[in-house]
Design an enzyme around this catalytic site. Structure first.
Site, PDB file in Angstrom:
ATOM      1  N   GLY A 172     -20.383  30.807 -83.465  1.00  0.00           N
ATOM      2  CA  GLY A 172     -19.379  31.529 -84.244  1.00  0.00           C
ATOM      3  C   GLY A 172     -19.075  32.908 -83.695  1.00  0.00           C
ATOM      4  O   GLY A 172     -19.720  33.903 -84.058  1.00  0.00           O
ATOM      5  N   THR A 178     -15.319  33.732 -82.238  1.00  0.00           N
ATOM      6  CA  THR A 178     -13.889  34.072 -82.314  1.00  0.00           C
ATOM      7  C   THR A 178     -13.424  34.317 -83.752  1.00  0.00           C
ATOM      8  O   THR A 178     -13.819  33.605 -84.674  1.00  0.00           O
ATOM      9  CB  THR A 178     -13.048  32.944 -81.671  1.00  0.00           C
ATOM     10  N   THR A 236      -9.705  37.458 -78.173  1.00  0.00           N
ATOM     11  CA  THR A 236     -10.606  37.634 -77.032  1.00  0.00           C
ATOM     12  C   THR A 236     -11.326  38.985 -77.075  1.00  0.00           C
ATOM     13  O   THR A 236     -12.354  39.166 -76.418  1.00  0.00           O
ATOM     14  CB  THR A 236      -9.793  37.553 -75.720  1.00  0.00           C
ATOM     15  N   GLU A 272     -22.498  28.473 -70.263  1.00  0.00           N
ATOM     16  CA  GLU A 272     -21.431  27.719 -70.932  1.00  0.00           C
ATOM     17  C   GLU A 272     -20.246  27.493 -69.980  1.00  0.00           C
ATOM     18  O   GLU A 272     -19.731  26.387 -69.859  1.00  0.00           O
ATOM     19  CB  GLU A 272     -20.971  28.473 -72.183  1.00  0.00           C
TER      20      GLU A 272
END
Ligand SMILES: Cc1cc2nc3c(=O)[nH]c(=O)nc-3n(C[C@H](O)[C@H](O)[C@H](O)COP(=O)(O)OP(=O)(O)OC[C@H]3O[C@@H](n4cnc5c(N)ncnc54)[C@H](O)[C@@H]3O)c2cc1C
Length: 387
Positions: free
Chosen positions: A123, A125, A131, A245
């Site tokens: 969690g 954004t 951004t 990621e």
């Protein structure tokens, strides 16, 4: 971490391929039409132990490293499947592994490795900050032995299919922090508890089958023991996990690129128009060959990113470049695959239109191309900061 051999990687790819054969195009098409979660596919990946590739053996994982994890995700996508419903179970735990307390690791990681606990919601954004993560507004205010969370997140994928979320929230108001990157903290949020106590999850229907949501927090209590690492250092912890990621998502793009290229080549060899295979025309051959070259070049950077990560070296430059180049290679391959298939590209049963929709995401999420270019320009090349 020991480096993994070519033969070991091939063995991993073989077993992923065998698993994927049980989930052909028809399986994905059906779920896509209904926008349903691929529960059976995720269970098969979990049962086979693939999602525990990055968890060290002492915590019940296979400790194989990022190179192997990339091979798993690439092979999934190369075989027409999609790992988006499960890939975060591989890497979200990285924040706990790197910054969690011994008790948090001992308690959580073995259960994540076995799949008993799904830790695949991340969690970060928010609708207003986008951004610009440092502008996020969700707050976590300490009250005695717990924090109280209020705010909103958006694009939180797999939230309905996760037991825990790694949550980034503001613990010090923006105007009271000494340094720009401070004042945010990371929490392990038990979503099963929170669902009945102030957290609301609202699914967002998207152009591809991706279980993403927006989430509202209304006085949600999180035990202070669920703070990961030090209060106020959360932004740094989240950044630490992003290179893994990005490398893993890049591997998925590479797999997509291979799928599109293989599909385009097969069709171009088979389809005859004007009395000859369309693949005999250089107007068909060259864009496929170009996409292949892009795929091969991106593969080398992604591989180097994974190898550096596994060797404990800094890999931010390669992780960012690899993600950008791989997402562009998959898009180039998708584009020519559509063109080669002509009208049939638009028929659902060919799977091309579905994969085309799926692979477009990666130039926007988990990080958009412009933000990668900005990183390279300012942090690698030393150009002036623009924000
Ligand atoms: C399907 C999906 C799943 C997602 N899953 C998750 C998740 O699980 N967890 C999570 O936290 N987030 C998730 N996200 C969010 C994702 O990380 C963001 O959408 C992505 O980082 C882009 O942010 P944004 O949408 O806020 O775009 P914005 O920040 O609003 O930017 C919009 C566009 O403007 C460009 N831009 C912005 N600033 C600049 C600048 N200074 N210079 C040049 N260009 C600029 C960006 O590159 C972008 O193309 C997901 C998103 C999607 C669509």
């Amino acid at each position: 971490m020991s480096t993994i051999s070519h033969d070991e990687l091939e063995a991993i790819r073989d077993s992923v391929r065998a698993l994927c054969e049980q989930f052909p195009g028809a399986y994905w098409r059906d779920l896509d039409a209904k926008r349903e979660y691929p529960t059976a596919f995720v269970k098969a990946l979990t049962d086979a132990g693939f999602l525990g590739a990055l968890i060290p053996e002492e915590y019940g994982g296979s400790g194989l490293g990022l190179r192997a994890a990339c091979a798993i995700l690439q092979e999934i996508h190369k075989n027409g499947c999609n790992a988006g419903a499960a890939h975060a179970q591989m890497y979200t735990m990285g924040t706990v592994l790197k910054h969690g307390s011994p008790a948090q690791k001992k308690d959580l990681l073995p259960k994540v490795a076995s799949g008993e606990i799904r830790l695949q919601a991340f969690g970060v954004t928010e609708p207003t900050s986008g951004t610009d993560t440092l502008q996020l507004n969700t707050t976590a205010v300490k009250q005695g032995d717990h924090y109280v969370v209020n705010g909103q997140k958006i694009w939180i994928s797999r939230a309905e299919h996760s037991d825990y979320m790694v949550l980034l929230a503001r613990t010090t108001p923006k105007d009271q922090v000494k340094k720009k990157g401070e004042g945010l903290s990371v929490f392990l949020l038990d979503m099963r508890e929170a669902k009945n106590n102030g957290m609301t999850i609202r699914p967002i229907r998207t152009m591809m089958n991706h279980a993403t949501t927006e989430i509202f927090f209304d006085n949600v209590k999180v035990p202070a023991a669920n703070l990961i690492g030090e209060e106020g250092k959360g932004f740094k912890y989240i950044l630490d996990g992003m290179n893994a990621e990005r490398t893993l998502i890049a591997a998925e793009c590479l797999g997509d690129a291979e799928w599109f290229i293989n599909k385009a080549v097969a069709y171009a060899n088979d389809r005859k128009v004007f009395g000859r295979p369309i693949g005999q025309n250089q107007g068909i051959q060259f864009p496929i060959a170009r996409a292949y070259a892009q795929f091969k070049a991106a593969s080398l950077i992604v591989q180097s990113s994974a190898d550096k990560f596994d060797a404990g070296e800094k890999n931010a430059e390669e992780a960012n470049m690899g993600k950008m180049l791989a997402s562009e290679a998959s898009w180039a391959a998708a584009e020519i695959c559509v063109q080669v298939h002509g009208g049939f590209a638009f028929a659902e049963e060919f799977d091309v239109e579905r994969k085309f929709r799926e692979t477009r995401l990666y130039q926007v999420a988990p990080i958009s191309t412009n933000l990668i270019l900005s990183y390279l320009a300012e942090h690698v090349l030393g150009l002036p900061r623009s924000f």
